[in-house]
Design a protein around this motif. Structure first.
Motif, PDB file in Angstrom:
ATOM      1  N   ILE A 268       0.839  -1.202   0.000  1.00 19.10           N
ATOM      2  CA  ILE A 268       0.000   0.000   0.000  1.00 19.10           C
ATOM      3  C   ILE A 268       0.874   1.252   0.000  1.00 19.10           C
ATOM      4  O   ILE A 268       0.639   2.204  -0.762  1.00 19.10           O
ATOM      5  CB  ILE A 268      -0.954  -0.007   1.205  1.00 19.10           C
ATOM      6  CG1 ILE A 268      -2.041  -1.060   1.005  1.00 19.10           C
ATOM      7  CG2 ILE A 268      -1.587   1.376   1.409  1.00 19.10           C
ATOM      8  CD1 ILE A 268      -2.970  -1.225   2.186  1.00 19.10           C
TER       9      ILE A 268
ATOM     10  N   PHE B 264       2.937   1.332  -3.570  1.00 21.18           N
ATOM     11  CA  PHE B 264       2.158   1.746  -4.743  1.00 21.18           C
ATOM     12  C   PHE B 264       1.496   3.107  -4.546  1.00 21.18           C
ATOM     13  O   PHE B 264       1.130   3.768  -5.517  1.00 21.18           O
ATOM     14  CB  PHE B 264       1.102   0.684  -5.059  1.00 21.18           C
ATOM     15  CG  PHE B 264       1.667  -0.613  -5.542  1.00 21.18           C
ATOM     16  CD1 PHE B 264       2.481  -0.665  -6.666  1.00 21.18           C
ATOM     17  CD2 PHE B 264       1.415  -1.807  -4.875  1.00 21.18           C
ATOM     18  CE1 PHE B 264       3.020  -1.863  -7.107  1.00 21.18           C
ATOM     19  CE2 PHE B 264       1.945  -3.011  -5.302  1.00 21.18           C
ATOM     20  CZ  PHE B 264       2.752  -3.041  -6.425  1.00 21.18           C
ATOM     21  N   GLY B 265       1.335   3.510  -3.289  1.00 22.39           N
ATOM     22  CA  GLY B 265       0.730   4.809  -3.028  1.00 22.39           C
ATOM     23  C   GLY B 265       1.720   5.956  -2.991  1.00 22.39           C
ATOM     24  O   GLY B 265       1.311   7.126  -2.923  1.00 22.39           O
TER      25      GLY B 265
ATOM     26  N   LEU C 142       1.258   8.823  -5.654  1.00 23.99           N
ATOM     27  CA  LEU C 142       0.092   9.644  -5.333  1.00 23.99           C
ATOM     28  C   LEU C 142       0.386  10.559  -4.153  1.00 23.99           C
ATOM     29  O   LEU C 142      -0.049  11.718  -4.137  1.00 23.99           O
ATOM     30  CB  LEU C 142      -1.116   8.755  -5.037  1.00 23.99           C
ATOM     31  CG  LEU C 142      -2.404   9.483  -4.611  1.00 23.99           C
ATOM     32  CD1 LEU C 142      -2.843  10.481  -5.676  1.00 23.99           C
ATOM     33  CD2 LEU C 142      -3.510   8.486  -4.313  1.00 23.99           C
TER      34      LEU C 142
ATOM     35  N   ASP D  25      -7.223  11.941  -8.319  1.00 22.04           N
ATOM     36  CA  ASP D  25      -6.948  11.258  -7.043  1.00 22.04           C
ATOM     37  C   ASP D  25      -6.199  12.178  -6.085  1.00 22.04           C
ATOM     38  O   ASP D  25      -6.438  12.151  -4.869  1.00 22.04           O
ATOM     39  CB  ASP D  25      -6.133   9.990  -7.285  1.00 22.04           C
ATOM     40  CG  ASP D  25      -6.994   8.830  -7.766  1.00 22.04           C
ATOM     41  OD1 ASP D  25      -8.227   8.926  -7.627  1.00 22.04           O
ATOM     42  OD2 ASP D  25      -6.443   7.843  -8.281  1.00 22.04           O
TER      43      ASP D  25
ATOM     44  N   ALA E  53      -4.246  10.233   0.809  1.00 20.99           N
ATOM     45  CA  ALA E  53      -3.615   9.398  -0.221  1.00 20.99           C
ATOM     46  C   ALA E  53      -3.593   7.931   0.195  1.00 20.99           C
ATOM     47  O   ALA E  53      -3.829   7.032  -0.628  1.00 20.99           O
ATOM     48  CB  ALA E  53      -2.198   9.900  -0.493  1.00 20.99           C
ATOM     49  N   LEU E  54      -3.329   7.680   1.477  1.00 21.96           N
ATOM     50  CA  LEU E  54      -3.343   6.295   1.966  1.00 21.96           C
ATOM     51  C   LEU E  54      -4.745   5.704   1.901  1.00 21.96           C
ATOM     52  O   LEU E  54      -4.910   4.512   1.595  1.00 21.96           O
ATOM     53  CB  LEU E  54      -2.820   6.243   3.400  1.00 21.96           C
ATOM     54  CG  LEU E  54      -1.308   6.374   3.577  1.00 21.96           C
ATOM     55  CD1 LEU E  54      -0.940   6.423   5.053  1.00 21.96           C
ATOM     56  CD2 LEU E  54      -0.586   5.221   2.890  1.00 21.96           C
TER      57      LEU E  54
ATOM     58  N   GLN F 190      -5.355   4.718  -1.785  1.00 16.29           N
ATOM     59  CA  GLN F 190      -4.603   3.522  -2.171  1.00 16.29           C
ATOM     60  C   GLN F 190      -5.128   2.291  -1.442  1.00 16.29           C
ATOM     61  O   GLN F 190      -5.232   1.206  -2.038  1.00 16.29           O
ATOM     62  CB  GLN F 190      -3.117   3.726  -1.867  1.00 16.29           C
ATOM     63  CG  GLN F 190      -2.244   2.567  -2.310  1.00 16.29           C
ATOM     64  CD  GLN F 190      -2.350   2.297  -3.796  1.00 16.29           C
ATOM     65  OE1 GLN F 190      -2.278   3.200  -4.610  1.00 16.29           O
ATOM     66  NE2 GLN F 190      -2.531   1.025  -4.164  1.00 16.29           N
ATOM     67  N   THR F 191      -5.470   2.433  -0.159  1.00 18.43           N
ATOM     68  CA  THR F 191      -6.042   1.303   0.591  1.00 18.43           C
ATOM     69  C   THR F 191      -7.387   0.903   0.005  1.00 18.43           C
ATOM     70  O   THR F 191      -7.716  -0.293  -0.069  1.00 18.43           O
ATOM     71  CB  THR F 191      -6.205   1.670   2.071  1.00 18.43           C
ATOM     72  OG1 THR F 191      -4.956   2.110   2.594  1.00 18.43           O
ATOM     73  CG2 THR F 191      -6.695   0.471   2.882  1.00 18.43           C
TER      74      THR F 191
ATOM     75  N   THR G 143      -8.283   1.231  -3.121  1.00 15.45           N
ATOM     76  CA  THR G 143      -7.995   0.502  -4.365  1.00 15.45           C
ATOM     77  C   THR G 143      -7.605  -0.938  -4.075  1.00 15.45           C
ATOM     78  O   THR G 143      -8.071  -1.872  -4.739  1.00 15.45           O
ATOM     79  CB  THR G 143      -6.865   1.210  -5.132  1.00 15.45           C
ATOM     80  OG1 THR G 143      -7.243   2.568  -5.405  1.00 15.45           O
ATOM     81  CG2 THR G 143      -6.581   0.499  -6.446  1.00 15.45           C
ATOM     82  N   THR G 144      -6.750  -1.122  -3.063  1.00 14.00           N
ATOM     83  CA  THR G 144      -6.348  -2.477  -2.676  1.00 14.00           C
ATOM     84  C   THR G 144      -7.539  -3.284  -2.177  1.00 14.00           C
ATOM     85  O   THR G 144      -7.686  -4.472  -2.504  1.00 14.00           O
ATOM     86  CB  THR G 144      -5.266  -2.411  -1.583  1.00 14.00           C
ATOM     87  OG1 THR G 144      -4.139  -1.672  -2.055  1.00 14.00           O
ATOM     88  CG2 THR G 144      -4.814  -3.811  -1.175  1.00 14.00           C
TER      89      THR G 144
ATOM     90  N   LYS H  51     -15.622   2.946  -5.905  1.00 18.44           N
ATOM     91  CA  LYS H  51     -14.644   3.895  -5.392  1.00 18.44           C
ATOM     92  C   LYS H  51     -15.273   5.270  -5.209  1.00 18.44           C
ATOM     93  O   LYS H  51     -15.052   5.944  -4.192  1.00 18.44           O
ATOM     94  CB  LYS H  51     -13.464   3.977  -6.361  1.00 18.44           C
ATOM     95  CG  LYS H  51     -12.323   4.844  -5.871  1.00 18.44           C
ATOM     96  CD  LYS H  51     -11.165   4.767  -6.852  1.00 18.44           C
ATOM     97  CE  LYS H  51      -9.988   5.609  -6.378  1.00 18.44           C
ATOM     98  NZ  LYS H  51      -8.850   5.533  -7.331  1.00 18.44           N
TER      99      LYS H  51
END
Length: 352
Positions: free
Chosen positions: A51, A54-55, A58, A261, A287-288, A291-292, A294-295, A311
């Motif tokens: 997380i 990949f984040g 962003l 985003d 941002a976290l 990304q979380t 999305t995961t 989303k």
């Protein structure tokens, strides 16, 4: 409800933290070993590490966007700058005789970041120097920049095979993904410049009232140039991270819609689009969360065709919970009954 608890619930970071914890708990239920972290070949691995890894791009883009929004502006061109930076770096590396040459890779990275600074200064010039509305000024580069990225790549996907370049977005250092370390360093420097020096107050002053700031002797044009240039620099670094992670550059799809985003992350973190006060820590949380989310979408098996709708729904709920007016109407504020006399205001008598 005690005053301390009330103050805690009203803290601007309470709801972002609550939503992030909720998403993590949801993954704990639906994903096996979600919180499991292990060391393989001297590197940390696990869903939580992914997380952050990949984040990281962003987080960088949202960090720059925070300062721009704090001046009551917006930057729609960050996605194009991401694509341009990655494309230019990969093009130069692909032309090297030895793609693992540290000097050659550093030159490519340096040129890409210098171009990012120039593009940011161009946005700042249009906004601060000419007086074009930020959404229009950055929309110009958003459209033209995507075309420039495709011109750099020749409309093709440029692939590279460089271990040195791979380190930026896909490598590890001190057991941690190198991208996380980059974000931490940039965040620390940004926090020092904006919270320990007067720059943060100048940014908030310009965002609150640019004309009053100018009359007070603040160089609002210089402040605007600085934040737009910094935002583009963050986007350029993010572009290097994204392209190095996949060892390729795609001028058409790299950084596509990352600006949206980033804006969502800033808003979720509590920074007002009207300008003024900003929160870097809130932006990082936002941002976290994205990304979380999305995961989580992929881990719980949401159908791909409904991913964007799911989303959007979650982000809408988060933004509503962030709104004091919405919480006041829905949760706990009781309206005065119709026909009830208004509460008399206390009168203060002034004697000569």
């Amino acid at each position: 409800m005690t005053p301390n608890l009330t103050a805690f619930l009203r803290h601007r970071l309470f709801w972002p933290v609550a939503i992030l914890v909720g998403l993590l708990l949801l993954n704990l239920i639906f994903t096996d070993n979600f919180f499991h972290i292990e060391i393989k070949d001297g590197h940390l691995y696990g869903s939580l590490i992914d997380i952050f890894r990949f984040g990281a791009p962003l987080m960088l883009v949202a960090m720059g966007m925070t300062l721009v929004i704090a001046t009551s502006g917006i930057d729609l061109s960050v996605g194009s700058v991401v694509a341009i930076s990655g494309a230019l770096a990969c093009l130069q590396i692909s032309e090297l005789g030895d793609q693992n040459s540290t000097g050659g890779v550093l030159r490519a990275v340096g040129v890409a970041l210098v171009l990012s600074l120039i593009l940011g200064a161009w946005n700042g010039l249009l906004v601060a120097g000419i007086g074009i509305q930020p959404i229009i000024a950055t929309l110009i580069l958003m459209v033209a920049g995507r075309g420039l990225a495709q011109l750099i790549t020749g409309g093709q996907i440029i692939t590279v095979n460089s271990t040195s370049y791979k380190l930026i977005g896909g490598g590890y250092w001190l057991t941690l993904p190198f991208g996380i370390i980059i974000v931490a360093v940039v965040l620390l420097l940004t926090a020092l410049l904006t919270r320990r020096l007067a720059l943060g107050l100048l940014i908030e002053s310009v965002g609150g009232n640019a004309e009053a700031s100018r009359l007070a002797g603040i160089g609002s044009r210089a402040v605007l140039m600085t934040v737009y240039t910094f935002c583009a620099l963050c986007a350029g670094i993010a572009g290097l991270m994204i392209s190095s992670n996949v060892s390729s550059a795609d001028g058409n799809n790299a950084g596509l819609w990352i600006e949206l985003d980033a804006i969502l992350a800033v808003v979720i973190g509590g920074t007002s689009l009207a300008g003024g006060r900003f929160s870097l820590s809130g932006t990082m949380l936002g941002a976290l969360i994205i990304q979380t989310l999305t995961t989580t979408i992929y881990s719980i098996g949401v159908p791909p065709q409904t991913t964007l709708l799911f989303k959007a729904l979650v982000v809408t709920i988060v933004c509503l919970l962030q709104s004091p007016a919405f919480r006041a109407k829905v949760f706990h504020r009781r309206r005065r009954p119709t026909g009830a006399p208004p509460v008399a205001e206390e009168k203060v008598s002034v004697t000569a």
